[in-house]
Scaffold this motif. Structure first.
Motif, PDB file in Angstrom:
ATOM      1  N   HIS A  91      39.962  44.607  46.161  1.00 18.12           N
ATOM      2  CA  HIS A  91      39.636  44.603  47.597  1.00 18.12           C
ATOM      3  C   HIS A  91      38.192  45.031  47.827  1.00 18.12           C
ATOM      4  CE1 HIS A  91      39.673  45.690  51.845  1.00 18.12           C
ATOM      5  NE2 HIS A  91      39.205  46.865  51.477  1.00 18.12           N
ATOM      6  N   VAL A  92      37.762  46.103  47.159  1.00 18.06           N
ATOM      7  CA  VAL A  92      36.381  46.588  47.305  1.00 18.06           C
ATOM      8  C   VAL A  92      35.403  45.545  46.766  1.00 18.06           C
ATOM      9  CG1 VAL A  92      34.732  48.317  46.480  1.00 18.06           C
ATOM     10  CG2 VAL A  92      36.967  49.022  47.350  1.00 18.06           C
ATOM     11  N   VAL A  93      35.716  44.941  45.626  1.00 18.16           N
ATOM     12  CA  VAL A  93      34.864  43.896  45.058  1.00 18.16           C
ATOM     13  C   VAL A  93      34.635  42.785  46.086  1.00 18.16           C
ATOM     14  CG1 VAL A  93      34.809  42.017  43.367  1.00 18.16           C
ATOM     15  CG2 VAL A  93      35.445  44.316  42.634  1.00 18.16           C
ATOM     16  N   GLN A  94      35.707  42.292  46.684  1.00 22.46           N
ATOM     17  CA  GLN A  94      35.594  41.181  47.622  1.00 22.46           C
ATOM     18  C   GLN A  94      34.841  41.587  48.879  1.00 22.46           C
ATOM     19  OE1 GLN A  94      39.360  39.577  48.909  1.00 22.46           O
ATOM     20  NE2 GLN A  94      38.432  37.773  49.817  1.00 22.46           N
ATOM     21  N   GLY A 127      25.855  39.966  51.289  1.00 27.12           N
ATOM     22  CA  GLY A 127      25.160  38.692  51.454  1.00 27.12           C
ATOM     23  C   GLY A 127      25.448  37.632  50.416  1.00 27.12           C
ATOM     24  N   HIS A 128      26.428  37.843  49.556  1.00 25.58           N
ATOM     25  CA  HIS A 128      26.776  36.833  48.569  1.00 25.58           C
ATOM     26  C   HIS A 128      27.693  35.775  49.167  1.00 25.58           C
ATOM     27  CE1 HIS A 128      25.645  40.302  46.014  1.00 25.58           C
ATOM     28  NE2 HIS A 128      25.203  39.382  45.185  1.00 25.58           N
ATOM     29  N   ARG A 129      27.764  34.651  48.492  1.00 27.60           N
ATOM     30  CA  ARG A 129      28.684  33.581  48.876  1.00 27.60           C
ATOM     31  C   ARG A 129      29.790  33.463  47.836  1.00 27.60           C
ATOM     32  NH1 ARG A 129      25.526  28.325  49.026  1.00 27.60           N
ATOM     33  NH2 ARG A 129      24.506  29.279  47.228  1.00 27.60           N
ATOM     34  N   PHE A 149      34.867  36.385  42.046  1.00 28.97           N
ATOM     35  CA  PHE A 149      35.047  34.950  41.900  1.00 28.97           C
ATOM     36  C   PHE A 149      36.480  34.579  42.271  1.00 28.97           C
ATOM     37  CE2 PHE A 149      34.729  30.766  39.682  1.00 28.97           C
ATOM     38  CZ  PHE A 149      33.503  30.367  40.187  1.00 28.97           C
ATOM     39  N   GLY A 150      36.881  35.020  43.461  1.00 30.86           N
ATOM     40  CA  GLY A 150      38.214  34.735  43.976  1.00 30.86           C
ATOM     41  C   GLY A 150      39.149  35.924  43.875  1.00 30.86           C
ATOM     42  N   ASN A 158      42.623  35.170  45.188  1.00 28.99           N
ATOM     43  CA  ASN A 158      43.882  34.440  45.240  1.00 28.99           C
ATOM     44  C   ASN A 158      43.548  32.975  44.980  1.00 28.99           C
ATOM     45  OD1 ASN A 158      43.099  33.234  47.823  1.00 28.99           O
ATOM     46  ND2 ASN A 158      43.660  35.194  48.756  1.00 28.99           N
ATOM     47  N   LEU A 159      44.552  32.108  44.985  1.00 31.13           N
ATOM     48  CA  LEU A 159      44.306  30.710  44.607  1.00 31.13           C
ATOM     49  C   LEU A 159      43.357  30.012  45.573  1.00 31.13           C
ATOM     50  CD1 LEU A 159      47.894  29.681  43.485  1.00 31.13           C
ATOM     51  CD2 LEU A 159      45.892  29.980  42.020  1.00 31.13           C
ATOM     52  N   ASP A 160      43.535  30.215  46.864  1.00 32.46           N
ATOM     53  CA  ASP A 160      42.648  29.575  47.843  1.00 32.46           C
ATOM     54  C   ASP A 160      41.216  30.079  47.695  1.00 32.46           C
ATOM     55  OD1 ASP A 160      44.706  28.055  48.920  1.00 32.46           O
ATOM     56  OD2 ASP A 160      45.155  29.509  50.499  1.00 32.46           O
ATOM     57  N   ALA A 161      41.067  31.388  47.484  1.00 33.69           N
ATOM     58  CA  ALA A 161      39.730  31.953  47.319  1.00 33.69           C
ATOM     59  C   ALA A 161      39.095  31.473  46.017  1.00 33.69           C
ATOM     60  CB  ALA A 161      39.798  33.476  47.349  1.00 33.69           C
ATOM     61  N   LEU A 162      39.902  31.307  44.982  1.00 37.63           N
ATOM     62  CA  LEU A 162      39.388  30.773  43.722  1.00 37.63           C
ATOM     63  C   LEU A 162      38.867  29.355  43.920  1.00 37.63           C
ATOM     64  CD1 LEU A 162      38.963  30.853  40.651  1.00 37.63           C
ATOM     65  CD2 LEU A 162      41.350  30.138  40.391  1.00 37.63           C
ATOM     66  N   ALA A 163      39.627  28.538  44.660  1.00 36.47           N
ATOM     67  CA  ALA A 163      39.184  27.173  44.931  1.00 36.47           C
ATOM     68  C   ALA A 163      37.866  27.166  45.691  1.00 36.47           C
ATOM     69  CB  ALA A 163      40.257  26.422  45.722  1.00 36.47           C
ATOM     70  N   ASP A 164      37.697  28.086  46.632  1.00 37.58           N
ATOM     71  CA  ASP A 164      36.428  28.176  47.365  1.00 37.58           C
ATOM     72  C   ASP A 164      35.268  28.484  46.427  1.00 37.58           C
ATOM     73  OD1 ASP A 164      37.642  27.670  49.792  1.00 37.58           O
ATOM     74  OD2 ASP A 164      37.867  29.785  50.314  1.00 37.58           O
ATOM     75  N   CYS A 165      35.520  29.320  45.418  1.00 43.58           N
ATOM     76  CA  CYS A 165      34.457  29.700  44.482  1.00 43.58           C
ATOM     77  C   CYS A 165      34.137  28.575  43.503  1.00 43.58           C
ATOM     78  CB  CYS A 165      34.865  30.950  43.705  1.00 43.58           C
ATOM     79  SG  CYS A 165      34.937  32.457  44.693  1.00 43.58           S
ATOM     80  N   VAL A 166      35.166  27.858  43.061  1.00 44.37           N
ATOM     81  CA  VAL A 166      34.974  26.815  42.061  1.00 44.37           C
ATOM     82  C   VAL A 166      34.435  25.528  42.684  1.00 44.37           C
ATOM     83  CG1 VAL A 166      36.168  25.371  40.355  1.00 44.37           C
ATOM     84  CG2 VAL A 166      36.760  27.785  40.581  1.00 44.37           C
ATOM     85  N   ARG A 167      34.770  25.285  43.938  1.00 47.60           N
ATOM     86  CA  ARG A 167      34.359  24.055  44.616  1.00 47.60           C
ATOM     87  C   ARG A 167      32.832  23.952  44.650  1.00 47.60           C
ATOM     88  NH1 ARG A 167      36.774  25.038  48.898  1.00 47.60           N
ATOM     89  NH2 ARG A 167      38.624  23.721  48.576  1.00 47.60           N
ATOM     90  N   PRO A 168      32.262  22.811  44.216  1.00 49.14           N
ATOM     91  CA  PRO A 168      30.798  22.650  44.263  1.00 49.14           C
ATOM     92  C   PRO A 168      30.288  22.703  45.703  1.00 49.14           C
ATOM     93  CG  PRO A 168      31.806  20.984  42.860  1.00 49.14           C
ATOM     94  CD  PRO A 168      32.932  21.655  43.595  1.00 49.14           C
ATOM     95  N   ASN A 169      29.232  23.452  45.907  1.00 52.67           N
ATOM     96  CA  ASN A 169      28.599  23.567  47.214  1.00 52.67           C
ATOM     97  C   ASN A 169      27.100  23.370  47.056  1.00 52.67           C
ATOM     98  OD1 ASN A 169      30.821  24.416  49.067  1.00 52.67           O
ATOM     99  ND2 ASN A 169      30.976  26.105  47.605  1.00 52.67           N
TER     100      ASN A 169
END
Length: 256
Positions: free
Chosen positions: A149-152, A159-161, A199-200, A202-213
């Motif tokens: 929780h603290v990490v996220q 300011g990270h994405r 780097f995520g 949960n699964l949805d958050a992991l997908a947000d991190c892995v998805r190319p932006n």
């Protein structure tokens, strides 16, 4: 097993860790060394929150809407943030509750943080002692949940994405170190973005991190060492879900 009490041994002197500000004008309302009643377990009801060893602004209003609780480090930099909402401060006459106080009670009309060990972990992160690789490993399961929780929270507050910031296109995950789902996300964040990296969660958050932006560095590959240990600890359903996210975004997973 390491616990939160052991973590405190590496901390520097206590200082002002918490700030309450009014969101609209970013007005400083109060600061404190500690907070009581904000970091709670999910089954605890609402109640008063106390600032301990508090300093209250001389012109702070009794009631404030859109209040934000900030976590600051020993360099006075904001490293964490919670939206609190409407706050009612103190008791008695207005003139008597401003200034320095051993304890300042306030009520607010929002959710408290349901990560009971997060307060101790925030103090660890605010100490100025760099987070060490694998520091989360020997924490209990509930403490690892608070660590993640603290990490996220800190990742996005600073300011990270949801993206890869590390230099390696292919990262290695040590499956022997992973015994819980929370531990998987702690280990993956560290492997991709270094100690304390995200780097995520949960699964949805992991997908947000892995998805190319646009403007972000894509993760090309993942080498999963001692995969058999991870599979036994995490279960096939969770492993299959992780693999599906990786396949969807063309991350090559090598099982070792």
């Amino acid at each position: 097993m390491t616990n939160i009490g052991d973590i405190k041994e590496v901390l520097c002197e206590r200082g002002l860790l918490y700030r309450l500000i009014g969101d609209r004008q970013e007005k400083l309302l109060a600061e404190a060394e500690d907070v009581k009643g904000f970091f709670v377990s999910s089954n605890e009801g609402h109640g008063e929150v106390s600032f301990l060893n508090a300093q209250v602004s001389g012109d702070a209003p009794r009631t404030n809407d859109d209040t934000i609780l900030l976590i600051v480090n020993n360099r006075r930099e904001t490293i964490g943030e919670y939206f609190v909402g409407r706050v009612v401060f103190g008791s008695g006459e207005a003139a008597s509750w401003r200034g320095n106080q051993s304890a300042l009670e306030f009520r607010f009309f929002g959710n408290r943080c349901e990560s009971p060990d997060a307060g101790a972990i925030w103090r660890r992160w605010a100490s100025g002692v760099p987070v060490r690789e694998g520091e989360w490993l020997n924490l209990s399961t509930s403490e690892q949940d608070s660590w993640l929780h603290v990490v996220q929270n800190s990742w996005f507050t600073t300011g990270h994405r949801a993206a890869r910031y590390g230099g390696d296109d292919v990262v290695r995950l040590d499956g022997a170190r992973i015994s819980t789902k929370t531990g998987f996300y702690c280990a993956l964040g560290e492997a991709v973005n270094g100690p304390g990296g995200y780097f995520g969660s949960n699964l949805d958050a992991l997908a947000d991190c892995v998805r190319p932006n646009p403007g972000s560095k894509s993760l090309i590959g993942l080498q999963w060492g001692d995969f058999a240990s991870s599979r036994e600890a995490l279960g096939l359903e969770f492993i299959d879900a992780i693999m599906e996210v990786m396949r969807e975004f063309d991350v090559m997973v090598t099982l070792l």
